[in-house]
Design an enzyme around this catalytic site. Structure first.
Site, PDB file in Angstrom:
ATOM      1  N   SER A 128     -38.148 -69.992  62.714  1.00 58.32           N
ATOM      2  CA  SER A 128     -39.043 -70.667  61.767  1.00 58.32           C
ATOM      3  C   SER A 128     -39.501 -71.996  62.341  1.00 58.32           C
ATOM      4  CB  SER A 128     -38.311 -70.966  60.464  1.00 58.32           C
ATOM      5  OG  SER A 128     -37.862 -69.795  59.874  1.00 58.32           O
TER       6      SER A 128
HETATM    7  N1  SAH Z   1     -32.562 -68.081  61.869  1.00 59.31           N
HETATM    8  C1  SAH Z   1     -33.167 -67.614  63.087  1.00 59.31           C
HETATM    9  C2  SAH Z   1     -34.521 -66.969  62.888  1.00 59.31           C
HETATM   10  C3  SAH Z   1     -34.444 -65.752  62.110  1.00 59.31           C
HETATM   11  S1  SAH Z   1     -35.730 -64.594  62.304  1.00 59.31           S
HETATM   12  C4  SAH Z   1     -33.249 -68.699  64.134  1.00 59.31           C
HETATM   13  O1  SAH Z   1     -32.871 -69.840  63.870  1.00 59.31           O
HETATM   14  O2  SAH Z   1     -33.695 -68.393  65.235  1.00 59.31           O
HETATM   15  C5  SAH Z   1     -35.038 -63.399  61.247  1.00 59.31           C
HETATM   16  C6  SAH Z   1     -33.921 -62.615  61.861  1.00 59.31           C
HETATM   17  O3  SAH Z   1     -33.366 -61.787  60.859  1.00 59.31           O
HETATM   18  C7  SAH Z   1     -34.352 -61.698  62.980  1.00 59.31           C
HETATM   19  O4  SAH Z   1     -33.640 -61.975  64.144  1.00 59.31           O
HETATM   20  C8  SAH Z   1     -34.040 -60.298  62.431  1.00 59.31           C
HETATM   21  O5  SAH Z   1     -33.626 -59.396  63.434  1.00 59.31           O
HETATM   22  C9  SAH Z   1     -32.926 -60.596  61.463  1.00 59.31           C
HETATM   23  N2  SAH Z   1     -32.694 -59.579  60.433  1.00 59.31           N
HETATM   24  C10 SAH Z   1     -33.620 -58.818  59.785  1.00 59.31           C
HETATM   25  N3  SAH Z   1     -33.010 -58.002  58.905  1.00 59.31           N
HETATM   26  C11 SAH Z   1     -31.674 -58.241  59.001  1.00 59.31           C
HETATM   27  C12 SAH Z   1     -30.518 -57.714  58.353  1.00 59.31           C
HETATM   28  N4  SAH Z   1     -30.591 -56.747  57.440  1.00 59.31           N
HETATM   29  N5  SAH Z   1     -29.304 -58.211  58.711  1.00 59.31           N
HETATM   30  C13 SAH Z   1     -29.194 -59.182  59.648  1.00 59.31           C
HETATM   31  N6  SAH Z   1     -30.254 -59.715  60.288  1.00 59.31           N
HETATM   32  C14 SAH Z   1     -31.472 -59.262  59.977  1.00 59.31           C
END
Ligand code: SAH
Length: 240
Positions: free
Chosen positions: A95
């Site tokens: 983000s």
């Molecule tokens: N917080 C992260 C950015 C997150 S992007 C940072 O600081 O970089 C959102 C992430 O959620 C992605 O990596 C995606 O693979 C993950 N995601 C999506 N669905 C998910 C689920 N059901 N369980 C765990 N992770 C998930």
């Protein structure tokens, strides 16, 4: 005369070296990379202008090396300290700094609190939480990203952050209850398992919805959930 010139030359050289090292110290961070440190400071300045006033959060944002969490092949795509999301591969993004700071500020993390993050991605948000003194547990569904995050967190000195490769919908019952939960991908509905793993008095922040998303802030009070709608946002979906 010749001796005096040699002496003068020596003094000038020494002075020059001293000056160079002083000015370098003023512009460099602890690993000698002045450029990133400046960019981080500019990012924090911009966060202030956008209304983030929490000094602890700003300090954490100034301390964590965001550029080290972006996989090398995406580092040149957009400036890592600009106020925009950054690609991290597998169609995922970190983000924008404002949203990271905003969500972190809303959770009001205190030292020693147990925090669960869903969606580790690059590991950047987890590092910010760790920098605030939280005991961080983070779940990532894409194994390659979980591995990348583990590596980046270790290299950057946050090896205490625990990263689980798995499905965030289930939470991490072995380590529950949590003081706070932050979800960084958007589910359609509030995952009940996460609500169950929240401590009494605990807080949770998550983006909710498919096309139109809003940040939602929950608090567990006397076993009941208080829910407040917040900013409109755009996150990647929380997949099953
Ligand atoms: N917080 C992260 C950015 C997150 S992007 C940072 O600081 O970089 C959102 C992430 O959620 C992605 O990596 C995606 O693979 C993950 N995601 C999506 N669905 C998910 C689920 N059901 N369980 C765990 N992770 C998930």
């Amino acid at each position: 005369m010749k001796r005096a010139l040699v002496y003068l030359g020596f003094v000038l050289l020494l002075g020059g070296l001293l000056l160079a090292s002083c000015s370098e110290n003023q512009m460099t961070d602890k690993k000698g990379n002045y450029d990133w440190a400046k960019k981080r400071a500019a990012m924090v300045q911009q966060l202030r202008v956008y209304g983030i006033e929490d000094e602890r959060v700003l300090k954490a944002m100034n301390t964590v090396w965001r550029h080290k969490f972006i996989p090398e092949e995406y580092l040149g795509v957009v400036p890592p300290y600009g106020n925009h999301p950054c690609r991290i591969g597998y169609d995922q993004t970190i983000s924008q700094p404002y949203i990271v700071a905003y969500m972190t500020k809303k959770l009001n993390i205190q030292t020693g609190e147990k925090v669960l993050e869903i969606g580790t991605g690059s590991g950047y948000q987890a590092a910010i939480l760790a920098e605030l003194g939280a005991e961080v547990y983070s779940i990532e569904i894409i194994p390659e990203l979980a591995n990348h995050a583990r590596k980046a967190l270790t290299i950057e000195g946050y090896e205490q952050v625990k990263v689980l490769t798995g499905d965030g919908y289930k939470g991490w019952p072995e380590h529950s209850p949590f003081d706070a939960i932050i979800v960084t991908c958007a589910p359609e509905d509030i995952p009940q398992a996460l609500v169950n793993q929240l401590k009494e008095g605990g807080r949770m922040i998550l983006p909710l919805g498919i096309y139109i998303q809003r940040l939602v802030i929950l608090r567990k009070k006397s076993g009941r959930i208080e829910k407040v709608d917040d900013l409109r946002v755009r996150f990647v979906p929380m997949v099953r």
